[in-house]
Design a protein around this motif. Structure first.
Motif, PDB file in Angstrom:
ATOM      1  N   SER A  56     -11.923  71.244  57.568  1.00  0.00           N
ATOM      2  CA  SER A  56     -11.363  72.572  57.346  1.00  0.00           C
ATOM      3  C   SER A  56     -12.728  73.524  57.679  1.00  0.00           C
ATOM      4  CB  SER A  56     -10.911  72.815  55.880  1.00  0.00           C
ATOM      5  OG  SER A  56     -11.896  72.272  55.181  1.00  0.00           O
ATOM      6  N   VAL A  57     -12.438  74.539  58.379  1.00  0.00           N
ATOM      7  CA  VAL A  57     -13.550  75.275  59.031  1.00  0.00           C
ATOM      8  C   VAL A  57     -13.039  76.840  58.965  1.00  0.00           C
ATOM      9  CG1 VAL A  57     -14.725  75.929  60.915  1.00  0.00           C
ATOM     10  CG2 VAL A  57     -14.055  73.702  60.820  1.00  0.00           C
ATOM     11  N   LEU A  58     -14.068  77.774  58.352  1.00  0.00           N
ATOM     12  CA  LEU A  58     -13.697  79.074  58.494  1.00  0.00           C
ATOM     13  C   LEU A  58     -14.686  79.661  59.363  1.00  0.00           C
ATOM     14  CD1 LEU A  58     -12.571  81.734  57.497  1.00  0.00           C
ATOM     15  CD2 LEU A  58     -14.104  81.593  55.404  1.00  0.00           C
ATOM     16  N   PHE A  59     -14.319  80.538  60.329  1.00  0.00           N
ATOM     17  CA  PHE A  59     -15.179  81.395  61.080  1.00  0.00           C
ATOM     18  C   PHE A  59     -15.125  82.808  60.636  1.00  0.00           C
ATOM     19  CE2 PHE A  59     -13.827  77.990  64.216  1.00  0.00           C
ATOM     20  CZ  PHE A  59     -15.262  77.563  64.623  1.00  0.00           C
ATOM     21  N   ALA A 118      -7.269  69.999  63.263  1.00  0.00           N
ATOM     22  CA  ALA A 118      -8.377  70.794  62.338  1.00  0.00           C
ATOM     23  C   ALA A 118      -7.719  72.022  61.382  1.00  0.00           C
ATOM     24  CB  ALA A 118      -9.556  71.476  62.996  1.00  0.00           C
ATOM     25  N   GLU A 119      -7.973  72.214  60.410  1.00  0.00           N
ATOM     26  CA  GLU A 119      -7.512  73.235  59.604  1.00  0.00           C
ATOM     27  C   GLU A 119      -8.591  74.370  59.651  1.00  0.00           C
ATOM     28  OE1 GLU A 119      -4.975  73.326  57.557  1.00  0.00           O
ATOM     29  OE2 GLU A 119      -4.339  71.403  57.250  1.00  0.00           O
ATOM     30  N   VAL A 120      -8.065  75.250  60.471  1.00  0.00           N
ATOM     31  CA  VAL A 120      -9.088  76.436  60.806  1.00  0.00           C
ATOM     32  C   VAL A 120      -8.512  77.863  60.811  1.00  0.00           C
ATOM     33  CG1 VAL A 120      -8.382  75.921  63.181  1.00  0.00           C
ATOM     34  CG2 VAL A 120     -10.618  77.174  62.755  1.00  0.00           C
ATOM     35  N   THR A 121      -9.336  78.830  60.296  1.00  0.00           N
ATOM     36  CA  THR A 121      -8.823  80.074  59.907  1.00  0.00           C
ATOM     37  C   THR A 121     -10.263  80.970  60.284  1.00  0.00           C
ATOM     38  OG1 THR A 121      -7.973  81.485  58.630  1.00  0.00           O
ATOM     39  CG2 THR A 121      -9.474  80.186  57.588  1.00  0.00           C
ATOM     40  N   ARG A 132     -10.397  79.417  48.678  1.00  0.00           N
ATOM     41  CA  ARG A 132      -9.996  78.298  49.552  1.00  0.00           C
ATOM     42  C   ARG A 132     -11.105  77.395  49.642  1.00  0.00           C
ATOM     43  NH1 ARG A 132      -6.591  80.273  54.571  1.00  0.00           N
ATOM     44  NH2 ARG A 132      -6.744  77.829  54.951  1.00  0.00           N
ATOM     45  N   ARG A 133     -10.861  76.294  50.091  1.00  0.00           N
ATOM     46  CA  ARG A 133     -11.909  75.093  50.060  1.00  0.00           C
ATOM     47  C   ARG A 133     -12.212  74.888  51.747  1.00  0.00           C
ATOM     48  NH1 ARG A 133     -10.891  69.813  46.788  1.00  0.00           N
ATOM     49  NH2 ARG A 133     -13.239  69.773  47.528  1.00  0.00           N
ATOM     50  N   PHE A 134     -13.346  74.732  52.214  1.00  0.00           N
ATOM     51  CA  PHE A 134     -13.788  74.632  53.530  1.00  0.00           C
ATOM     52  C   PHE A 134     -14.854  73.514  53.464  1.00  0.00           C
ATOM     53  CE2 PHE A 134     -12.145  78.933  53.401  1.00  0.00           C
ATOM     54  CZ  PHE A 134     -11.088  78.968  54.231  1.00  0.00           C
ATOM     55  N   ASP A 135     -14.578  72.992  54.537  1.00  0.00           N
ATOM     56  CA  ASP A 135     -15.824  71.886  54.888  1.00  0.00           C
ATOM     57  C   ASP A 135     -17.103  72.616  55.658  1.00  0.00           C
ATOM     58  OD1 ASP A 135     -14.721  69.429  54.140  1.00  0.00           O
ATOM     59  OD2 ASP A 135     -13.331  69.742  55.785  1.00  0.00           O
ATOM     60  N   TYR A 136     -16.639  73.558  56.508  1.00  0.00           N
ATOM     61  CA  TYR A 136     -17.768  74.347  57.018  1.00  0.00           C
ATOM     62  C   TYR A 136     -17.330  75.913  57.108  1.00  0.00           C
ATOM     63  CZ  TYR A 136     -19.293  70.051  59.179  1.00  0.00           C
ATOM     64  OH  TYR A 136     -19.387  68.483  59.404  1.00  0.00           O
ATOM     65  N   VAL A 137     -18.558  76.604  56.852  1.00  0.00           N
ATOM     66  CA  VAL A 137     -18.080  78.240  57.095  1.00  0.00           C
ATOM     67  C   VAL A 137     -19.361  78.367  58.056  1.00  0.00           C
ATOM     68  CG1 VAL A 137     -18.540  80.470  55.837  1.00  0.00           C
ATOM     69  CG2 VAL A 137     -17.424  78.491  54.560  1.00  0.00           C
ATOM     70  N   ILE A 138     -18.743  79.033  59.155  1.00  0.00           N
ATOM     71  CA  ILE A 138     -19.632  79.362  60.351  1.00  0.00           C
ATOM     72  C   ILE A 138     -19.545  80.823  60.632  1.00  0.00           C
ATOM     73  CG2 ILE A 138     -19.977  78.615  62.726  1.00  0.00           C
ATOM     74  CD1 ILE A 138     -18.679  76.138  62.469  1.00  0.00           C
ATOM     75  N   GLU A 186      -8.605  68.197  51.235  1.00  0.00           N
ATOM     76  CA  GLU A 186      -7.319  69.060  51.579  1.00  0.00           C
ATOM     77  C   GLU A 186      -7.703  70.445  51.146  1.00  0.00           C
ATOM     78  OE1 GLU A 186      -4.549  68.150  51.861  1.00  0.00           O
ATOM     79  OE2 GLU A 186      -4.633  66.088  52.018  1.00  0.00           O
ATOM     80  N   VAL A 187      -6.950  71.385  51.989  1.00  0.00           N
ATOM     81  CA  VAL A 187      -7.316  72.872  51.693  1.00  0.00           C
ATOM     82  C   VAL A 187      -6.247  73.616  50.968  1.00  0.00           C
ATOM     83  CG1 VAL A 187      -7.544  74.813  53.077  1.00  0.00           C
ATOM     84  CG2 VAL A 187      -8.352  72.692  54.037  1.00  0.00           C
ATOM     85  N   GLN A 188      -6.605  74.158  50.036  1.00  0.00           N
ATOM     86  CA  GLN A 188      -5.522  75.095  49.130  1.00  0.00           C
ATOM     87  C   GLN A 188      -4.911  76.026  50.054  1.00  0.00           C
ATOM     88  OE1 GLN A 188      -8.035  76.324  45.858  1.00  0.00           O
ATOM     89  NE2 GLN A 188      -8.296  74.317  45.077  1.00  0.00           N
TER      90      GLN A 188
END
Length: 265
Positions: free
Chosen positions: A119-122, A146-149, A189-195, A262-264
């Motif tokens: 899960s990635v958040l940009f 990928a879970e990406v937003t 929300r839960r993320f593996d990476y915040v970029i 898992e991403v909420q």
């Protein structure tokens, strides 16, 4: 009895000469993960600033590291490792030793793997260009696995039309129906990476309870000229999308090794 080695010093490949130093290798290792400022590198490698600056100059002269003026504080700069140049330089060094040792950089497109769903958040300021471009390209490169937003600290009302255009024309991706999102809505929300993709938003990006890995890509706003006041035109968006795509291609093998959480919703 051993045969005599012909006289004359062997010529080391430039890449080997440049990286064969403990401080420079450590700097490259840190910059391989995230764009960083000098004071951050000083703390990470635990060396005096004048020594770190000296080795950064050598790495810049060798074309492996690039410096960009910070858009948050024009007196500061972010250093960025050019992974593409590193890949080709490493391949050339292997070939210089023996043709069979020529390293072929992996093609990481769609390399996140069937079982990987990181899960990635940009994030950027307006969520109208850089971060939605990154979101769309990562989803495209992973085949949607990928879970990406993406989101912005001060989102614009609409996506920049040149961001929509460059994704459609260069990559065949349509994001015309998408709208910028507010970063504050992502904190639960839960993320593996915040970029973060802009220097300003890096300074205000909130903390997340699950402690995702925080990375920074210092990428100039394609919608602004150097003084930040005027539109720079479509070519700037084309260059920005190409840089983001390159960074994402080198991010994919990292994501492939990230356990899925898992991403909420």
């Amino acid at each position: 009895m051993l045969a005599m080695v012909p006289s004359g010093e062997a010529v080391l490949p430039p890449f080997v000469r440049l990286v064969a130093h403990a401080v420079r290798w450590r700097l490259l290792s840190e910059l391989a993960r995230s764009d960083l400022r000098v004071r951050e590198l000083v703390a990470l490698v635990d060396q005096p600033q004048n020594l770190v600056s000296y080795h950064l100059r050598l790495l810049r002269s060798g074309g492996l590291v690039v410096a960009r003026r910070s858009s948050f504080d024009g007196r500061d700069s972010y250093y960025h490792l050019d992974l593409e140049r590193c890949a080709h330089a490493l391949a050339a060094a292997g070939a210089a030793l023996h043709p069979a040792l020529r390293l072929v950089p992996a093609q990481p497109a769609n390399a996140a793997g069937e079982s990987a769903a990181p899960s990635v958040l940009f994030v950027c300021t307006g969520n109208s260009a850089r971060s939605p471009i990154a979101e769309a390209l990562l989803r495209h490169r992973t085949g949607g696995r990928a879970e990406v937003t993406s989101a912005g600290s001060h989102p614009k009302p609409l996506l920049h039309p040149d961001a929509v255009r460059v994704l459609r024309q260069r990559y065949g991706i349509d994001i015309a129906d998408r709208r910028p999102r507010q970063l504050d809505t992502m904190t639960g929300r839960r993320f593996d990476y915040v970029i973060s993709l802009c220097d300003k938003v890096r300074e205000v990006c909130p903390e997340f309870d699950d402690r995702p890995q925080r990375l920074h890509w210092s990428i100039p706003d394609p919608a602004a000229t150097g003084d930040g006041t005027a539109q720079a035109g479509y070519p700037a968006f084309d260059r920005t999308a190409a840089e983001i795509d390159t960074r994402i291609r080198y991010l994919l093998p990292v994501l492939a090794q990230t356990p899925h959480r898992e991403v909420q919703p």
